[in-house]
Design a protein around this motif. Sequence first.
Motif, PDB file in Angstrom:
ATOM      1  N   PHE A   8      47.763  51.946  34.674  1.00 46.92           N
ATOM      2  CA  PHE A   8      46.925  52.480  35.752  1.00 46.92           C
ATOM      3  C   PHE A   8      45.517  51.885  35.681  1.00 46.92           C
ATOM      4  N   ARG A   9      44.979  51.791  34.463  1.00 45.79           N
ATOM      5  CA  ARG A   9      43.645  51.204  34.281  1.00 45.79           C
ATOM      6  C   ARG A   9      43.630  49.747  34.720  1.00 45.79           C
ATOM      7  N   LEU A  10      44.707  49.009  34.414  1.00 43.50           N
ATOM      8  CA  LEU A  10      44.783  47.611  34.809  1.00 43.50           C
ATOM      9  C   LEU A  10      44.757  47.470  36.327  1.00 43.50           C
ATOM     10  N   VAL A  11      45.583  48.254  37.012  1.00 41.63           N
ATOM     11  CA  VAL A  11      45.650  48.161  38.468  1.00 41.63           C
ATOM     12  C   VAL A  11      44.311  48.536  39.098  1.00 41.63           C
ATOM     13  N   ARG A  12      43.683  49.569  38.570  1.00 43.90           N
ATOM     14  CA  ARG A  12      42.384  49.955  39.126  1.00 43.90           C
ATOM     15  C   ARG A  12      41.335  48.873  38.910  1.00 43.90           C
ATOM     16  N   ALA A  13      41.315  48.266  37.736  1.00 50.23           N
ATOM     17  CA  ALA A  13      40.341  47.210  37.449  1.00 50.23           C
ATOM     18  C   ALA A  13      40.537  46.014  38.370  1.00 50.23           C
ATOM     19  N   ILE A  14      41.803  45.627  38.613  1.00 52.04           N
ATOM     20  CA  ILE A  14      42.063  44.497  39.509  1.00 52.04           C
ATOM     21  C   ILE A  14      41.606  44.837  40.923  1.00 52.04           C
ATOM     22  N   ALA A  15      41.883  46.066  41.366  1.00 51.79           N
ATOM     23  CA  ALA A  15      41.473  46.467  42.715  1.00 51.79           C
ATOM     24  C   ALA A  15      39.954  46.467  42.850  1.00 51.79           C
ATOM     25  N   GLU A  16      39.250  46.942  41.824  1.00 46.34           N
ATOM     26  CA  GLU A  16      37.794  47.015  41.892  1.00 46.34           C
ATOM     27  C   GLU A  16      37.160  45.635  41.819  1.00 46.34           C
ATOM     28  N   ARG A  17      37.713  44.756  40.981  1.00 46.29           N
ATOM     29  CA  ARG A  17      37.130  43.430  40.780  1.00 46.29           C
ATOM     30  C   ARG A  17      37.655  42.395  41.759  1.00 46.29           C
ATOM     31  N   GLY A  18      38.846  42.628  42.306  1.00 43.81           N
ATOM     32  CA  GLY A  18      39.400  41.709  43.295  1.00 43.81           C
ATOM     33  C   GLY A  18      40.000  40.450  42.719  1.00 43.81           C
ATOM     34  N   ALA A  19      40.097  40.371  41.400  1.00 45.64           N
ATOM     35  CA  ALA A  19      40.658  39.177  40.761  1.00 45.64           C
ATOM     36  C   ALA A  19      41.085  39.529  39.350  1.00 45.64           C
ATOM     37  N   LEU A  20      41.989  38.702  38.795  1.00 54.06           N
ATOM     38  CA  LEU A  20      42.515  38.988  37.468  1.00 54.06           C
ATOM     39  C   LEU A  20      41.493  38.741  36.363  1.00 54.06           C
ATOM     40  N   ALA A  21      40.757  37.622  36.444  1.00 53.04           N
ATOM     41  CA  ALA A  21      39.874  37.246  35.336  1.00 53.04           C
ATOM     42  C   ALA A  21      38.785  38.292  35.084  1.00 53.04           C
ATOM     43  N   PRO A  22      38.028  38.732  36.117  1.00 50.13           N
ATOM     44  CA  PRO A  22      37.016  39.753  35.838  1.00 50.13           C
ATOM     45  C   PRO A  22      37.612  41.094  35.444  1.00 50.13           C
ATOM     46  N   ALA A  23      38.800  41.415  35.979  1.00 47.25           N
ATOM     47  CA  ALA A  23      39.452  42.664  35.576  1.00 47.25           C
ATOM     48  C   ALA A  23      39.849  42.604  34.105  1.00 47.25           C
ATOM     49  N   ALA A  24      40.378  41.459  33.689  1.00 51.01           N
ATOM     50  CA  ALA A  24      40.763  41.290  32.282  1.00 51.01           C
ATOM     51  C   ALA A  24      39.543  41.382  31.378  1.00 51.01           C
ATOM     52  N   ALA A  25      38.422  40.775  31.803  1.00 46.91           N
ATOM     53  CA  ALA A  25      37.195  40.841  31.004  1.00 46.91           C
ATOM     54  C   ALA A  25      36.711  42.283  30.865  1.00 46.91           C
ATOM     55  N   GLN A  26      36.819  43.046  31.949  1.00 46.21           N
ATOM     56  CA  GLN A  26      36.408  44.458  31.912  1.00 46.21           C
ATOM     57  C   GLN A  26      37.241  45.241  30.898  1.00 46.21           C
ATOM     58  N   LEU A  27      38.531  44.914  30.796  1.00 46.05           N
ATOM     59  CA  LEU A  27      39.438  45.642  29.912  1.00 46.05           C
ATOM     60  C   LEU A  27      39.516  45.042  28.509  1.00 46.05           C
ATOM     61  N   GLY A  28      38.869  43.883  28.305  1.00 44.36           N
ATOM     62  CA  GLY A  28      38.894  43.257  26.988  1.00 44.36           C
ATOM     63  C   GLY A  28      40.207  42.590  26.647  1.00 44.36           C
ATOM     64  N   ILE A  29      40.899  42.038  27.669  1.00 45.74           N
ATOM     65  CA  ILE A  29      42.161  41.334  27.431  1.00 45.74           C
ATOM     66  C   ILE A  29      42.078  39.945  28.061  1.00 45.74           C
ATOM     67  N   ASN A  30      43.036  39.100  27.742  1.00 41.97           N
ATOM     68  CA  ASN A  30      43.080  37.758  28.320  1.00 41.97           C
ATOM     69  C   ASN A  30      43.619  37.808  29.749  1.00 41.97           C
ATOM     70  N   PRO A  31      43.148  36.914  30.633  1.00 39.45           N
ATOM     71  CA  PRO A  31      43.703  36.865  31.997  1.00 39.45           C
ATOM     72  C   PRO A  31      45.210  36.642  32.013  1.00 39.45           C
ATOM     73  N   SER A  32      45.731  35.834  31.076  1.00 39.79           N
ATOM     74  CA  SER A  32      47.173  35.609  31.043  1.00 39.79           C
ATOM     75  C   SER A  32      47.920  36.890  30.692  1.00 39.79           C
ATOM     76  N   THR A  33      47.339  37.699  29.811  1.00 37.84           N
ATOM     77  CA  THR A  33      47.951  38.985  29.475  1.00 37.84           C
ATOM     78  C   THR A  33      47.954  39.903  30.687  1.00 37.84           C
ATOM     79  N   ALA A  34      46.828  39.928  31.424  1.00 35.48           N
ATOM     80  CA  ALA A  34      46.752  40.751  32.629  1.00 35.48           C
ATOM     81  C   ALA A  34      47.799  40.309  33.649  1.00 35.48           C
ATOM     82  N   PHE A  35      47.966  38.999  33.796  1.00 36.59           N
ATOM     83  CA  PHE A  35      48.959  38.469  34.746  1.00 36.59           C
ATOM     84  C   PHE A  35      50.366  38.928  34.364  1.00 36.59           C
ATOM     85  N   ARG A  36      50.720  38.789  33.078  1.00 35.28           N
ATOM     86  CA  ARG A  36      52.064  39.165  32.633  1.00 35.28           C
ATOM     87  C   ARG A  36      52.295  40.665  32.790  1.00 35.28           C
TER      88      ARG A  36
END
Length: 302
Positions: A8-36
Amino acid sequence: MAVAWDEFRLVRAIAERGALAPAAAQLGINPSTAFRRLAALEAGLGARLFERHRAGYVPTPAGEAMVAAAARMEEEAARFDREVADRASVPSGVLRITAPAGLAIDLLMPMLARFRGLYPRVRLDLVVSEEALNLSRRDADVALRATREPPDNLVGRRLSGVAWAVYGPAAGSPGADPLWVSPDEGVAGGLFARFVAARAAPERVALRLNSVQGLCEAVAAGIGIGALPCYVADRHPALRRLSGPEPDLAVGLWLLTHPDLRRSVRVRAFLEHAAAEIAPLRAALEGRRAERCFEHPDGATA
């Protein structure tokens, strides 16, 4: 499919940031991890959560529903945290404080050092940010802000006024038509840019900054004159005042918290400590000095 809270946190971060890379940075994970993780989540749900456009990730109806659920879950978690914080009898645990860079560096650091000396069981987490963080979500417990209009959903007290005046280098005279330095239109809603525009033609603005940080150094270096906070500039040996406090730039210094946190022992301890620390500094913060003879940019005195 049972969906974990982290998804749920991942989906919300992507929606707020509009992209995977900034959402991943917000959550402290790699963009590739967020994508998977997003791909696995959509496959498990059997529904697309985002439409991928060139401009970014846009939630589908299923994604919007998940973002709304994440917001409700986060609010409930934050409410629980606040209730638990209220039950402590001795100040302890993490106290998250937010302040803009200028206040954090020039005002807050000595205050935090003395607070830690009084309450060693409190661990301080300082978030230096020009943006107003969401205290309802526990992005911070306490906010120190220089503002004219504190948010209605927060409670606190006005500790002092914060005065700004026009300064120039200590050596030399600015002359009748001096150059200026100024924050740009994006800072403080354009407050400083309008102040300078009313006093100097565009070609007389030698330097614009996207922050108030660096203004003192720019004026001290002789790039131009500019409006600076009195409590900082009056102590700077390479600067001198050219005006009295400017009413157009006056703001209040506020210490704010969420209503649910007012009874928290560590929050209450910090609010009381900060108020006591600021009280003897009010004259400096409000730009009040014994000597009030200033040289104006046109060479006259007042």
